[in-house]
Design a protein around this motif. Structure first.
Motif, short mmCIF file in Angstrom:
data_model
loop_
_atom_site.label_atom_id
_atom_site.label_comp_id
_atom_site.label_asym_id
_atom_site.label_seq_id
_atom_site.Cartn_x
_atom_site.Cartn_y
_atom_site.Cartn_z
N VAL A 104 0.83 -1.21 0.00
CA VAL A 104 0.00 0.00 0.00
C VAL A 104 0.86 1.25 0.00
N VAL A 105 1.93 1.24 0.76
CA VAL A 105 2.84 2.39 0.76
C VAL A 105 3.45 2.59 -0.63
N ALA A 136 11.62 6.38 -9.20
CA ALA A 136 11.51 4.98 -8.79
C ALA A 136 10.17 4.71 -8.12
N LEU A 137 9.70 5.67 -7.32
CA LEU A 137 8.40 5.50 -6.66
C LEU A 137 7.28 5.36 -7.70
N LYS A 138 7.29 6.20 -8.71
CA LYS A 138 6.25 6.14 -9.74
C LYS A 138 6.35 4.85 -10.56
N ALA A 139 7.57 4.39 -10.80
CA ALA A 139 7.75 3.17 -11.58
C ALA A 139 7.24 1.94 -10.85
N ALA A 140 7.12 2.01 -9.53
CA ALA A 140 6.67 0.86 -8.73
C ALA A 140 5.15 0.73 -8.70
N THR A 145 -0.06 -2.05 -7.89
CA THR A 145 -1.48 -2.08 -8.20
C THR A 145 -1.95 -3.50 -8.49
N GLN A 146 -1.18 -4.24 -9.30
CA GLN A 146 -1.55 -5.62 -9.60
C GLN A 146 -1.57 -6.48 -8.33
N GLU A 147 -0.56 -6.33 -7.50
CA GLU A 147 -0.49 -7.10 -6.26
C GLU A 147 -1.66 -6.76 -5.34
N GLN A 151 -4.76 -9.17 -3.79
CA GLN A 151 -5.00 -9.31 -2.35
C GLN A 151 -6.37 -8.77 -1.94
N MET A 152 -6.87 -7.75 -2.65
CA MET A 152 -8.22 -7.29 -2.38
C MET A 152 -9.25 -8.37 -2.72
#
Length: 302
Positions: A104-105, A136-140, A145-147, A151-152
């Motif tokens: 989530v972070v 790097a934050l944006k690239a992650a 989102t897929q993960e 999990q949702m």
């Protein structure tokens, strides 16, 4: 004794406890802490711990939401947070803290990377002990989102026959999960494909935050200074032996996650399977007892 809660509004960890205080319909005093270091008033009170939230009960200072939830349950046992038989509430809480929260972070920080202040990124990088780069934050975000959607789906299925993950009433796992998904919602995660989860989030939000009264950090420090710490819980000989420690010696306590620059140093007063308590003195707050959980924290000789 007044409940004094040190926090800031954007913290998901603080939102967990605010919602729990709402569930218990409790009255509390609200001390706003800066989002980034330095936090001199909080550090004076805790002996060096600078993360939020922190619960203060007179001259007893309780760190980490797991231990804070335990204290709130002891103060106000009803409505109960008891984990129902056969329910994996403690496992859910650990899974959220150890795994889901990191995803989530990654999603939220990446989604908001262009809007996060430089000082906030620098502060969180210091806690991690590693840099935080906007690119790097944006690239992650795509992988996070897929993960999260995978999990949702697990969580959506778990609510098929119950209003809360604990069953007919929430337990600590519900509050830990709610605060984490609240943070994801702040990052604009799309929950539209998860109607049961969305309904559950509305139920949790409806608890509110209880009734709070503003308090200054100076007033909180003065309350600690004019109070006496409560009676100590018993220590465990096995816990002391496992750590090679003895009561009365100076120890250092460090969080295993985001622990850089958050050490607490003090005189060891209690060590058992649930918590570590150290005595700490500062001219601004007098002598206090600082309580930290055993789970997720390293304790060693200072």
């Amino acid at each position: 004794m007044r409940i004094i809660f040190h926090h800031y509004k954007e913290s998901p960890y603080a939102e967990k406890i605010r919602t729990l205080l709402g569930h218990k319909q409790m009255h509390w005093c609200s001390v706003t802490v800066p989002r980034v270091a330095p936090k001199p008033d909080l550090a004076a009170l805790t002996g060096g711990y600078r993360k939020v939230p922190v619960l203060q009960l007179g001259a007893d200072v309780v760190c980490d939401t797991r231990l804070i939830a335990h204290e709130i349950e002891a103060l106000t046992p009803l409505p109960s947070l008891a984990v129902l038989p056969g329910n994996l509430g403690n496992v859910l809480e650990s899974w959220v803290d150890q795994h889901l929260f990191g995803r989530v972070v990654a999603f939220t920080f990446g989604s908001l990377a262009d809007f996060l202040p430089d000082e906030l990124l620098a502060d969180r990088a210091a806690l991690r002990g590693a840099p935080l780069d906007r690119t790097a934050l944006k690239a992650a975000v795509p992988l996070a989102t897929q993960e999260l959607h995978a999990q949702m789906t697990w969580l959506e299925h778990a609510l098929a026959d119950r209003p809360f993950f604990n069953g007919p009433h929430p337990a600590c796992g519900d509050f830990t999960l709610y605060a984490t998904l609240w943070f994801a919602a702040n990052g604009r995660f799309d929950f539209s494909a998860y109607p049961r989860l969305t309904t559950w989030m509305h139920l949790m939000k409806a608890f509110g935050h209880g009734t709070s009264t503003p308090m200054t950090a100076a007033e909180a420090l003065e309350e600690a200074k004019t109070s006496e710490p409560r009676a100590l819980p018993d220590s465990s000989a096995d816990s002391l032996a496992a750590c090679g420690l003895r009561l009365g010696q100076q120890v250092r306590i460090t969080p295993e996650l985001l622990g850089h620059g958050t050490d607490v140093v003090g005189e060891l007063m209690t060590l058992n399977t649930e918590r570590t308590v150290v005595r700490h003195h500062h001219e601004h707050c007098g002598t206090v007892h600082v309580h930290l959980p055993r789970l997720g924290y390293r304790v060693c000789a200072a």
